[in-house]
Write an enzyme that holds these catalytic residues in place. Sequence first.
Site, PDB file in Angstrom:
ATOM      1  N   LYS A   1      -9.872 -30.109   8.314  1.00 30.97           N
ATOM      2  CA  LYS A   1     -10.466 -30.597   7.149  1.00 30.97           C
ATOM      3  C   LYS A   1     -11.191 -31.864   7.555  1.00 30.97           C
ATOM      4  O   LYS A   1     -12.576 -32.054   7.413  1.00 30.97           O
ATOM      5  CB  LYS A   1      -9.562 -30.867   5.815  1.00 30.97           C
ATOM      6  CG  LYS A   1      -9.253 -29.312   5.402  1.00 30.97           C
ATOM      7  CD  LYS A   1      -8.326 -29.553   4.323  1.00 30.97           C
ATOM      8  CE  LYS A   1      -8.121 -28.129   3.804  1.00 30.97           C
ATOM      9  NZ  LYS A   1      -6.935 -27.878   2.611  1.00 30.97           N
TER      10      LYS A   1
ATOM     11  N   GLN B   1      -2.670 -31.600   0.250  1.00 35.14           N
ATOM     12  CA  GLN B   1      -2.326 -30.453   0.652  1.00 35.14           C
ATOM     13  C   GLN B   1      -0.987 -29.910   0.166  1.00 35.14           C
ATOM     14  O   GLN B   1       0.049 -30.707   0.038  1.00 35.14           O
ATOM     15  CB  GLN B   1      -2.194 -30.797   2.285  1.00 35.14           C
ATOM     16  CG  GLN B   1      -2.154 -29.555   2.929  1.00 35.14           C
ATOM     17  CD  GLN B   1      -3.257 -28.404   2.882  1.00 35.14           C
ATOM     18  OE1 GLN B   1      -4.419 -29.020   2.945  1.00 35.14           O
ATOM     19  NE2 GLN B   1      -2.911 -27.243   3.085  1.00 35.14           N
TER      20      GLN B   1
ATOM     21  N   ASP C   1     -10.549 -29.194  -5.095  1.00 36.81           N
ATOM     22  CA  ASP C   1      -9.835 -27.863  -4.903  1.00 36.81           C
ATOM     23  C   ASP C   1     -10.209 -27.284  -6.076  1.00 36.81           C
ATOM     24  O   ASP C   1      -9.996 -25.873  -5.894  1.00 36.81           O
ATOM     25  CB  ASP C   1      -8.336 -28.170  -4.709  1.00 36.81           C
ATOM     26  CG  ASP C   1      -7.673 -28.396  -3.239  1.00 36.81           C
ATOM     27  OD1 ASP C   1      -8.400 -27.446  -2.642  1.00 36.81           O
ATOM     28  OD2 ASP C   1      -6.733 -29.005  -3.024  1.00 36.81           O
TER      29      ASP C   1
HETATM   30  N1  GUN Z   1      -2.533 -24.970   1.044  1.00 30.96           N
HETATM   31  C1  GUN Z   1      -3.155 -23.872   1.214  1.00 30.96           C
HETATM   32  N2  GUN Z   1      -4.300 -23.575   1.123  1.00 30.96           N
HETATM   33  C2  GUN Z   1      -4.689 -24.818   0.019  1.00 30.96           C
HETATM   34  C3  GUN Z   1      -5.807 -25.102  -0.302  1.00 30.96           C
HETATM   35  O1  GUN Z   1      -6.842 -24.392  -0.525  1.00 30.96           O
HETATM   36  N3  GUN Z   1      -5.785 -26.429  -1.042  1.00 30.96           N
HETATM   37  C4  GUN Z   1      -4.605 -27.252  -0.916  1.00 30.96           C
HETATM   38  N4  GUN Z   1      -4.596 -28.358  -1.513  1.00 30.96           N
HETATM   39  N5  GUN Z   1      -3.495 -26.746  -0.247  1.00 30.96           N
HETATM   40  C5  GUN Z   1      -3.597 -25.792   0.170  1.00 30.96           C
END
Ligand code: GUN
Length: 281
Positions: A52, A96, A119
């Site tokens: 990211k 996350q 998100d």
């Molecule tokens: N863990 C796995 N996929 C995601 C996601 O799209 N966003 C977040 N915040 N955590 C994740």
Amino acid sequence: MAQIIDGKKISAQIREEIAAEVAQMKAEGTVPGLAVIIVGENPASKVYVRNKGKGCAEVGMYSEIIEMAEETTQAELLSKIDELNARCDIHGILVQLPLPKQIDERAVIAAISPSKDVDAFCAPNIGEMMLGTADFLPCTPAGIMQLLARSGIEVAGKECVVIGRSNIVGKPISQLLLAENGTVTICHSKTKNLAEVTRRADILVVAIGRADFVTGDMVKEGAVVIDVGMNRRADGKLTGDVDYASVEPKASFITPVPGGVGPMTITMLLKNTLTAAKKQK
Ligand code: GUN
């Protein structure tokens, strides 16, 4: 023989479009900024978070990765989120998942300002998505819709079958397909005669997290097959939820794993961060 939907290529196109908009915003004095919080040492999460940060750099955005210890308390995490909610240089906040067991995931998601919830996991943003008025769409489902649109695949009037009902993928992709006038069926672990349902699908989206679960006999000739799975085999290789070897010959379009849906998730996160920065400007 299916046409392969190249998620890497489509993702690169969208990132170029985002980079051009970021350059424009920078010229006007705003650098879109994303904060990513990771709590603990989950190795897969660490890779995702690093990617990211790299994605932000690639399109010219600012990013800040905040690493917190495994034993972080919920109060400490909420206090960090408050701090980021108040910062003008941070337009998007992502925590996350999964989080360590002492932390209530829903409370954490709810603490992120909806205008910074890139998100699109919080209840207000999910509600906006249901109403069709959202600024942000959840990243993986939004990425799938882009793959379909940019491959010229019409959704309206199609039989769309989704396997999986998670809050992150199954539920929201069902809603987005419905918003595009698909006829949507959601299947899950209690669904009876699953193969009968999946064989009806013109568009089949598979998001259950079980390696090679969907086999050729479960797919209609000419179906579009979208594989959201990311499973690690014993030999370390990444594999999807779809048994590619038996499904590909029947499908009209298929997403490979890796290189299908996966690259789109971070790209849509970047898009949401850009949108957040525009809205907060
Ligand atoms: N863990 C796995 N996929 C995601 C996601 O799209 N966003 C977040 N915040 N955590 C994740």
